[in-house]
Design a protein around this motif. Structure first.
Motif, PDB file in Angstrom:
ATOM      1  N   ALA A  81     -12.706   9.059   1.870  1.00  0.00           N
ATOM      2  CA  ALA A  81     -11.859  10.011   1.144  1.00  0.00           C
ATOM      3  C   ALA A  81     -11.177  10.992   2.090  1.00  0.00           C
ATOM      4  O   ALA A  81     -10.030  11.396   1.871  1.00  0.00           O
ATOM      5  CB  ALA A  81     -12.691  10.765   0.113  1.00  0.00           C
ATOM      6  N   ALA A  82     -11.870  11.382   3.156  1.00  0.00           N
ATOM      7  CA  ALA A  82     -11.321  12.365   4.089  1.00  0.00           C
ATOM      8  C   ALA A  82     -10.294  11.754   5.035  1.00  0.00           C
ATOM      9  O   ALA A  82      -9.369  12.439   5.477  1.00  0.00           O
ATOM     10  CB  ALA A  82     -12.456  13.006   4.892  1.00  0.00           C
ATOM     11  N   TYR A  83     -10.449  10.476   5.355  1.00  0.00           N
ATOM     12  CA  TYR A  83      -9.543   9.817   6.315  1.00  0.00           C
ATOM     13  C   TYR A  83      -9.006   8.514   5.723  1.00  0.00           C
ATOM     14  O   TYR A  83      -9.278   7.420   6.243  1.00  0.00           O
ATOM     15  CB  TYR A  83     -10.278   9.538   7.623  1.00  0.00           C
ATOM     16  N   PRO A  84      -8.229   8.597   4.642  1.00  0.00           N
ATOM     17  CA  PRO A  84      -7.784   7.383   3.948  1.00  0.00           C
ATOM     18  C   PRO A  84      -6.835   6.509   4.760  1.00  0.00           C
ATOM     19  O   PRO A  84      -6.744   5.312   4.508  1.00  0.00           O
ATOM     20  CB  PRO A  84      -7.085   7.935   2.697  1.00  0.00           C
ATOM     21  N   THR A  85      -6.111   7.102   5.708  1.00  0.00           N
ATOM     22  CA  THR A  85      -5.173   6.303   6.509  1.00  0.00           C
ATOM     23  C   THR A  85      -5.829   5.697   7.745  1.00  0.00           C
ATOM     24  O   THR A  85      -5.276   4.774   8.350  1.00  0.00           O
ATOM     25  CB  THR A  85      -3.978   7.166   6.951  1.00  0.00           C
ATOM     26  N   ASP A  86      -6.989   6.220   8.134  1.00  0.00           N
ATOM     27  CA  ASP A  86      -7.659   5.739   9.347  1.00  0.00           C
ATOM     28  C   ASP A  86      -8.809   4.787   9.058  1.00  0.00           C
ATOM     29  O   ASP A  86      -9.156   3.953   9.903  1.00  0.00           O
ATOM     30  CB  ASP A  86      -8.200   6.931  10.147  1.00  0.00           C
ATOM     31  N   LEU A  87      -9.424   4.919   7.892  1.00  0.00           N
ATOM     32  CA  LEU A  87     -10.581   4.101   7.547  1.00  0.00           C
ATOM     33  C   LEU A  87     -10.297   3.313   6.279  1.00  0.00           C
ATOM     34  O   LEU A  87      -9.664   3.817   5.354  1.00  0.00           O
ATOM     35  CB  LEU A  87     -11.819   4.978   7.333  1.00  0.00           C
ATOM     36  N   GLY A  88     -10.760   2.076   6.230  1.00  0.00           N
ATOM     37  CA  GLY A  88     -10.537   1.229   5.061  1.00  0.00           C
ATOM     38  C   GLY A  88     -11.843   0.751   4.464  1.00  0.00           C
ATOM     39  O   GLY A  88     -12.857   0.610   5.157  1.00  0.00           O
ATOM     40  N   ALA A  89     -11.850   0.507   3.165  1.00  0.00           N
ATOM     41  CA  ALA A  89     -13.026  -0.015   2.472  1.00  0.00           C
ATOM     42  C   ALA A  89     -13.047  -1.540   2.554  1.00  0.00           C
ATOM     43  O   ALA A  89     -12.034  -2.178   2.843  1.00  0.00           O
ATOM     44  CB  ALA A  89     -13.024   0.440   1.016  1.00  0.00           C
ATOM     45  N   ALA A  90     -14.200  -2.118   2.293  1.00  0.00           N
ATOM     46  CA  ALA A  90     -14.361  -3.571   2.300  1.00  0.00           C
ATOM     47  C   ALA A  90     -14.021  -4.114   0.916  1.00  0.00           C
ATOM     48  O   ALA A  90     -14.900  -4.484   0.138  1.00  0.00           O
ATOM     49  CB  ALA A  90     -15.779  -3.957   2.691  1.00  0.00           C
ATOM     50  N   LEU A  91     -12.746  -4.149   0.603  1.00  0.00           N
ATOM     51  CA  LEU A  91     -12.298  -4.534  -0.734  1.00  0.00           C
ATOM     52  C   LEU A  91     -12.069  -6.042  -0.832  1.00  0.00           C
ATOM     53  O   LEU A  91     -11.527  -6.662   0.074  1.00  0.00           O
ATOM     54  CB  LEU A  91     -10.995  -3.805  -1.075  1.00  0.00           C
ATOM     55  N   GLY A  92     -12.502  -6.612  -1.951  1.00  0.00           N
ATOM     56  CA  GLY A  92     -12.254  -8.013  -2.251  1.00  0.00           C
ATOM     57  C   GLY A  92     -11.855  -8.147  -3.702  1.00  0.00           C
ATOM     58  O   GLY A  92     -12.314  -7.356  -4.544  1.00  0.00           O
ATOM     59  N   PRO A  93     -11.019  -9.110  -4.050  1.00  0.00           N
ATOM     60  CA  PRO A  93     -10.574  -9.242  -5.435  1.00  0.00           C
ATOM     61  C   PRO A  93     -11.631  -9.876  -6.342  1.00  0.00           C
ATOM     62  O   PRO A  93     -12.221 -10.900  -5.988  1.00  0.00           O
ATOM     63  CB  PRO A  93      -9.351 -10.159  -5.315  1.00  0.00           C
ATOM     64  N   PRO A  94     -11.911  -9.278  -7.493  1.00  0.00           N
ATOM     65  CA  PRO A  94     -12.714  -9.998  -8.494  1.00  0.00           C
ATOM     66  C   PRO A  94     -11.994 -11.288  -8.875  1.00  0.00           C
ATOM     67  O   PRO A  94     -10.827 -11.253  -9.258  1.00  0.00           O
ATOM     68  CB  PRO A  94     -12.761  -9.010  -9.664  1.00  0.00           C
ATOM     69  N   SER A  95     -12.675 -12.401  -8.749  1.00  0.00           N
ATOM     70  CA  SER A  95     -11.982 -13.681  -8.891  1.00  0.00           C
ATOM     71  C   SER A  95     -12.964 -14.800  -9.190  1.00  0.00           C
ATOM     72  O   SER A  95     -14.185 -14.631  -9.071  1.00  0.00           O
ATOM     73  CB  SER A  95     -11.223 -14.017  -7.600  1.00  0.00           C
ATOM     74  N   VAL A  96     -12.401 -15.937  -9.567  1.00  0.00           N
ATOM     75  CA  VAL A  96     -13.217 -17.134  -9.757  1.00  0.00           C
ATOM     76  C   VAL A  96     -13.885 -17.523  -8.446  1.00  0.00           C
ATOM     77  O   VAL A  96     -15.058 -17.903  -8.403  1.00  0.00           O
ATOM     78  CB  VAL A  96     -12.352 -18.297 -10.291  1.00  0.00           C
TER      79      VAL A  96
END
Length: 359
Positions: A81-96
């Protein structure tokens, strides 16, 4: 004395990374060594923890994993939240592909006796099956990436990040509440058959959480395993003219194409993977060599097939126990919460297969 040559090699490689590649890569290599040493030293097995819960009603391994997730989330979410442009989350799409991949992965990791991190550190410890599985895991991960677009065409939603949608405080509260509910379910499942806590595993959980956060800060992205495996196989296939990345949906994406074209030492996931192997080797060098349990031909065939499927399914599921569960949940990705129950259902099948072939 056995550790002295290894220490020289590790130091030399670290200096090479700092001098010829980037200081960041040298630091990530050291983080990887720490991860491997903790995983191997504490025998912090995600696969084993789940299997002991299923077969022995021993909750200590799974409860330690929940502590790992809680500690990592408590630090990672405010940082995101503090560094949204420097750090990224491990996001994956809900999917089959996520649902199928997580289920298959959960089954195969029990047969192969290791997830992504487990395969790495056990290969570093010199366990024959995991050493043989490691290259097959890489091949499977590459094949999964090469066919991922077809799986996503079956149905997928956009990735959903709790921190981005609710903010860090609410996302953390939701995550901790979810982990608490899982913990209560685990304790109820176990009954009073075994102690709830294992001190060595708890220390391992806290150390792994701290190192995972360091990985996030230094790399700018969460700890991962699977991408590095697939990259290694993709590089070999491309160099051997067996694969045209420009004709593939996954490897022609700008970020992946750039990673494939550059040195493997610039890939943050590959560097931490190499570090995990080095850390496990360091632990192995300080202990007497353990005799491997003999396996028959059928067991080898089943185990190696499971290893190949581990790689393939982990790519479909957008991560293994590390990339999807640890990094996904601790950085607020919805797909991590889908991955866990599907992988656990697969593990229920996997322990039966394991028992069937007398592993």
């Amino acid at each position: 004395m056995k550790r002295l040559p290894l220490a020289v090699l590790i130091l030399a490689f670290c200096v090479f990374l700092a001098w010829s590649v980037a200081l960041r890569q040298a630091l990530l290599f050291l983080v990887g060594i720490g991860l491997g040493a903790v995983l191997a030293g504490a025998r912090f097995g995600f696969t084993t923890g789940w299997r002991r819960l299923i077969e022995q009603r021993d909750p200590s391994g799974v409860l330690a994993q929940l502590v790992l997730l809680a500690v990592a989330a408590a630090v990672s979410m405010p940082l995101l939240a503090a560094y949204p442009t420097d750090l990224g989350a491990a996001l994956g799409p809900p999917s089959v592909s996520l649902i199928v991949g997580a289920f298959v992965f959960g089954a195969c990791m029990q047969v192969a006796d290791g997830c992504g991190s487990g395969t790495l550190y056990k290969a570093g410890l010199g366990i024959p099956l995991n050493m043989a599985i490691l290259p097959l895991f890489a091949i499977g991960s590459f094949l999964g990436s090469a066919t991922l677009d077809r799986w996503l065409a079956l149905g997928a939603l956009p990735p959903y990040g709790l921190v981005a949608h609710f903010g860090a405080p609410a996302a953390l509260l939701l995550t901790l509440a979810g982990l608490a509910l899982v913990g209560l379910g685990v304790v109820r499942w176990a009954g009073r058959a075994a102690p709830l806590w294992n001190r060595k595993l708890l220390w391992g959980a806290v150390l792994l959480a701290a190192l995972a956060v360091l990985n996030l800060v230094i790399a700018g992205q969460p700890w991962g395993i699977v991408y590095g495996f697939g990259l290694w196989a993709a590089k070999i296939a491309t160099a051997a003219h067996l694969f045209d990345p420009s004709a593939n949906a996954f490897w022609s994406e700008p970020v992946n194409a750039a990673t494939l074209a550059q040195s493997v030492f610039l890939d943050v996931t590959s560097i931490t993977n190499i570090g995990i192997l080095a850390g496990a080797l360091w632990i192995a060098a300080g202990k007497p060599a353990a005799a491997a349990r003999p396996m028959n031909g059928t067991q080898w065939a089943v185990g190696l097939a499971a290893g190949l499927l581990l790689g393939y399914s982990s790519r479909l599921a957008f991560g293994c126990n590390i990339g999807a569960m640890v990094s996904g949940i601790s950085t607020g990705s919805l797909h991590g919460w889908i991955w866990v129950p599907m992988a656990f259902l697969g593990s229920l099948i996997g322990v039966r297969v394991r028992r069937r072939y007398a592993f």
